[in-house]
Write a protein that holds these residues in place. Structure first.
Motif, PDB file in Angstrom:
ATOM      1  N   LYS A 149      47.775  74.800  55.595  1.00 20.27           N
ATOM      2  CA  LYS A 149      47.841  75.844  54.561  1.00 20.27           C
ATOM      3  C   LYS A 149      48.607  75.355  53.329  1.00 20.27           C
ATOM      4  O   LYS A 149      49.357  76.099  52.691  1.00 20.27           O
ATOM      5  CB  LYS A 149      48.499  77.110  55.110  1.00 20.27           C
ATOM      6  CG  LYS A 149      47.797  77.719  56.318  1.00 20.27           C
ATOM      7  CD  LYS A 149      48.499  78.985  56.792  1.00 20.27           C
ATOM      8  CE  LYS A 149      47.842  79.569  58.025  1.00 20.27           C
ATOM      9  NZ  LYS A 149      48.545  80.763  58.527  1.00 20.27           N
ATOM     10  N   SER A 171      44.959  71.133  53.334  1.00 22.84           N
ATOM     11  CA  SER A 171      44.571  72.527  53.126  1.00 22.84           C
ATOM     12  C   SER A 171      43.121  72.670  53.538  1.00 22.84           C
ATOM     13  O   SER A 171      42.237  72.040  52.952  1.00 22.84           O
ATOM     14  CB  SER A 171      44.746  72.945  51.666  1.00 22.84           C
ATOM     15  OG  SER A 171      44.196  74.236  51.446  1.00 22.84           O
ATOM     16  N   ASP A 208      47.772  74.826  50.473  1.00 19.42           N
ATOM     17  CA  ASP A 208      47.491  75.506  49.212  1.00 19.42           C
ATOM     18  C   ASP A 208      48.602  76.474  48.844  1.00 19.42           C
ATOM     19  O   ASP A 208      48.833  76.749  47.660  1.00 19.42           O
ATOM     20  CB  ASP A 208      46.165  76.260  49.307  1.00 19.42           C
ATOM     21  CG  ASP A 208      46.079  77.114  50.559  1.00 19.42           C
ATOM     22  OD1 ASP A 208      46.353  78.324  50.489  1.00 19.42           O
ATOM     23  OD2 ASP A 208      45.736  76.560  51.617  1.00 19.42           O
ATOM     24  N   LEU A 222      48.732  66.719  47.703  1.00 21.81           N
ATOM     25  CA  LEU A 222      47.540  67.552  47.702  1.00 21.81           C
ATOM     26  C   LEU A 222      46.629  67.189  46.535  1.00 21.81           C
ATOM     27  O   LEU A 222      45.421  67.389  46.595  1.00 21.81           O
ATOM     28  CB  LEU A 222      47.930  69.029  47.637  1.00 21.81           C
ATOM     29  CG  LEU A 222      46.914  70.028  48.197  1.00 21.81           C
ATOM     30  CD1 LEU A 222      46.621  69.725  49.656  1.00 21.81           C
ATOM     31  CD2 LEU A 222      47.420  71.439  48.041  1.00 21.81           C
ATOM     32  N   ARG A 237      51.005  74.312  46.845  1.00 25.12           N
ATOM     33  CA  ARG A 237      50.375  73.323  45.981  1.00 25.12           C
ATOM     34  C   ARG A 237      51.153  73.037  44.711  1.00 25.12           C
ATOM     35  O   ARG A 237      50.856  72.048  44.029  1.00 25.12           O
ATOM     36  CB  ARG A 237      48.946  73.729  45.653  1.00 25.12           C
ATOM     37  CG  ARG A 237      48.754  75.063  44.934  1.00 25.12           C
ATOM     38  CD  ARG A 237      47.261  75.394  44.924  1.00 25.12           C
ATOM     39  NE  ARG A 237      46.907  76.609  44.228  1.00 25.12           N
ATOM     40  CZ  ARG A 237      46.916  77.820  44.771  1.00 25.12           C
ATOM     41  NH1 ARG A 237      47.321  77.973  46.016  1.00 25.12           N
ATOM     42  NH2 ARG A 237      46.535  78.876  44.074  1.00 25.12           N
TER      43      ARG A 237
END
Length: 716
Positions: free
Chosen positions: A571, A633, A573, A585, A576
């Motif tokens: 997860k 992600s 994101d 990322l 980020r």
């Protein structure tokens, strides 16, 4: 960008556009306020973003909202522009807030990106776009040129290169400059992608060849200054013919119009021409990396792992010629042509007699691909069947996804398989084929396709009434030497992974593990509070309970568990814009495995978890000898009523599996699989043999001490 700074917009009546906004401020805290907006306009004739000026009423603060409609946000590339802009604005906020240089860039007020209509909020811009400045004195020209080069120097220091510099994105208020266009920011060294229009886009940027160079932006800045001085655009491929007629331009920017970036001066060199000595005083760095001090503990942990001799799991010792370990009952099994079955059109098993078909015929080969064998190695174990290709292609590799419920491990596995079907293994010299075509088609139909279409997957089903776990997907992986190995994936529900009965017996034969860390549960960061509130969960200081149950069940023959493992900060994101997650990322797939880069990523993830979550969340790394750490992600955003509003945008989902394949020798890496897993850095060998400051030596059997208390647990 032009319309954001029109002076009359800020004075228009707002009564018809009053609403309430809830968003995240740059510090990561939620803020709710009444806001009144003026009329909406396009940000740029080409770009999709829309802008409107407004007033935040809680602080009577003028603002600009940059937003996307739901239809626009449904396009990943369009949404990616807003993400880039938000990441750049927040990065600059961390680097410049409180300094004299902060006004050179837009001042971010907040963001709300994981919604159907995502948006950014900025403080009201300063000044007019340079495109509207018709008369400028020589003194002002020099000041604007100085500020523009100063902005480029600051960005260069952060590894950023603006591709969107134009007279519309350079604002001037009569005394100083403000640079907008953050959606066009990229990173030094990345492959150039087409962007912008002539003449403000550099020649090499238009061609999209090579890698991004900070001097790409020097061309753009020079073109803006030329138009400001002359009132017309310059040529798109070289120096203007009349450059010598303009003293400020001729003295400073002559070489900035060189067609090749390598022949242009840097922004720092131009700044020194405009303001001698200024470039020495603009180097800025981000605030001290709070996770950096944990790098020594990471290096020390690798040092200890290299001192421990590698061991081989004991269950492999008893395998005879042609035998494999049944992944269900964990007994030795080999191909038995008298125990084969195929499914009929009602999905019922029917006996298969291979002798009815001509040996070596294509028809027999096709039938055997879909056939299964009933395993009778343990007559007391519930009935189970093994795909024939699983038995005929050497020793299988079994991979288990580990994490408690709702950590996202099923989404991660589905996206791993999706990446493989899209050719993600090919750059590494690997080919794939399904072990059982029916099983693979069912997995794609029920898991991969719904997720790709933006649907949130249902929770992983628990084990059946027979009480044993089954793998959910299996592939045949062929390496560069032509050797084939079956790879099978177990994905149990979180409820099953905390059981202590026979349901976890399969762990005794597992070759590799993927431990999925849920940042919502692990990291007490303020910008995750909103997600915790929405999900009704709290920070867990004691680690993932499924990690502990699984680690306690794994067989061990020495100081460390010798199963290969990858820890994944899933997860991602949600993080980020959080260093160091933002860096990894944003990394594009390299097409090769670089042990040094992977160790750097592992160190960063280790430091982030150790600093914010505590040692309890690092128990798999502490207990397992060969363990890498990753950022990934699976969805690229948060769900809304059972769907992902912008669809799914997976990032870095295949890297953990590639790491496991390298540890098992399916991918050749420099130094070999052993060095890939634990490193051979001579600098690490020089570390003292006692525990590193703040680190704990693994206890007997590789178990980490404590429950996450102490220095590594603090988040403030």
């Amino acid at each position: 960008m032009t319309s954001t700074s029109h002076p009359n917009l800020m004075d228009q009546p707002y009564s018809a556009q009053r609403t309430t906004l809830a968003f995240t401020d740059p510090a990561g805290r939620r803020r709710t306020t009444a806001v009144t907006f003026g009329p909406e306009s396009r940000r740029d004739p080409v770009l999709p973003q829309r802008i409107r000026n407004g007033m935040l009423h809680d602080e009577e603060q003028r603002c600009v909202q940059v937003r996307l409609t739901a239809a626009e946000a449904a396009h990943p590339a369009v949404r990616g522009l807003l993400d880039t802009e938000a990441g750049t604005a927040l990065h600059l906020h961390r680097a410049l807030d409180g300094t004299d240089h902060a006004p050179l860039f837009p001042v971010v007020v907040g963001h709300e990106l994981d919604t159907a209509e995502p948006y950014l909020l900025y403080a009201a811009p300063r000044g007019l776009p340079a495109a509207r400045t018709h008369v400028m004195s020589a003194t002002d020209q020099r000041v604007l040129a100085r500020d523009l080069m100063l902005a480029l120097c600051l960005l260069d220091g952060q590894g950023m290169v603006p591709r969107g510099i134009s007279p519309a994105t350079v604002l001037w208020d009569g005394t100083s400059l403000q640079m907008w266009g953050l959606e066009a920011m990229t990173r030094t060294g990345r492959a150039r992608q087409p962007w912008g229009r002539a003449p403000f886009c550099s020649p090499e940027q238009r061609r999209a060849g090579g890698t991004v160079d900070p001097r790409d932006a020097v061309w753009s800045a020079a073109q803006v200054l030329y138009q400001l001085v002359t009132g017309r655009p310059g040529p798109s491929d070289g120096p203007p013919a009349d450059l010598g007629q303009h003293r400020v331009l001729s003295e400073t920017l002559r070489d900035a119009f060189a067609p090749l970036a390598a022949d242009r001066p840097t922004a720092a060199e131009l700044l020194d021409l405009l303001a001698p000595g200024a470039a020495r005083h603009v180097a800025l760095s981000l605030p001290a990396d709070e996770t950096g001090p944990h790098g020594e503990a990471f290096a020390h942990a690798l040092h200890l792992k290299r001192q421990a001799p590698p061991t081989e799991p004991s269950y492999t010792a008893g395998l005879g010629q042609g035998e494999v370990l049944c992944p269900y009952c964990l007994e030795n099994i080999q191909l038995d042509l008298t125990s084969l079955y195929v499914t009929d059109n009602r999905m019922q098993y029917q006996p298969l007699d291979p002798s009815r078909y001509k040996p070596g015929s294509p028809r027999l080969a096709d039938i055997m691909r879909g056939a299964v064998q009933r395993c009778t190695a343990d007559p007391d174990f519930p009935e189970h069947h093994i795909p024939v290709p699983y038995l005929t292609n050497g020793r299988p590799l079994t991979v288990a996804m580990v994490g408690q419920s709702s950590t996202g491990k099923s989404h991660l596995l589905a996206q791993m398989i999706a990446e493989i079907t899209d050719g993600g293994l090919e750059p590494f010299g690997l080919k794939w084929q399904s072990v059982n075509p029916g099983q693979h088609a069912r997995f794609v139909r029920e898991r991969v396709q719904p997720l790709r279409n933006g649907k949130v997957l249902d929770h992983t089903p628990t084990v059946g009434l027979d009480g044993f776990a089954r793998f959910v997907e299996s592939l045949l992986i062929t390496d560069v030497r032509g050797q084939v190995r079956p790879v099978a994936f177990f994905d149990l529900g979180g409820e099953d992974l905390v059981r202590t009965d026979a349901a976890l017996r399969f762990l005794l034969g597992v070759d590799a593990m993927v431990f999925v860390v849920d940042p919502v549960l692990a990291l007490p960061l303020p910008h995750l509070d909103h997600a915790r509130e929405r999900l009704g969960v709290e920070v867990n200081r004691d680690g993932d309970v499924a990690f502990g149950t699984v680690l306690d069940r794994l067989p061990k023959n020495g100081a460390y568990l010798d199963v290969a493992a990858a820890m994944v900060l899933g997860k991602a994101d949600l993080l980020r814009f959080q260093p160091p997650v933002d860096r990894w990322l944003g990394e594009a797939p390299a097409g090769r495995l670089d042990p040094d880069r992977l160790r750097e990523e592992s160190r960063d993830v280790y430091g982030l978890l150790r600093h914010h979550a505590g040692q309890a969340w690092l128990r798999p790394f502490d207990a397992i000898r060969r363990c890498t750490l990753h950022v990934a992600s699976a969805t690229g955003g948060q769900e809304d009523h059972g769907r992902y509003p912008a669809g799914t945008r997976p990032r870095r989902v295949l890297e953990p599996l590639l790491s496991l394949l390298a540890m098992h020798g399916l991918i050749d890496v420099p130094g070999g699989a052993e060095a890939f897993a634990v490193g051979t850095d001579p600098a690490l060998e020089a570390l003292p043999h006692g525990p590193a400051p703040g680190a704990e030596r693994p206890r007997h059997g590789g178990r980490p001490g404590g429950s996450g208390t102490g220095e590594g647990r603090r988040s403030e």
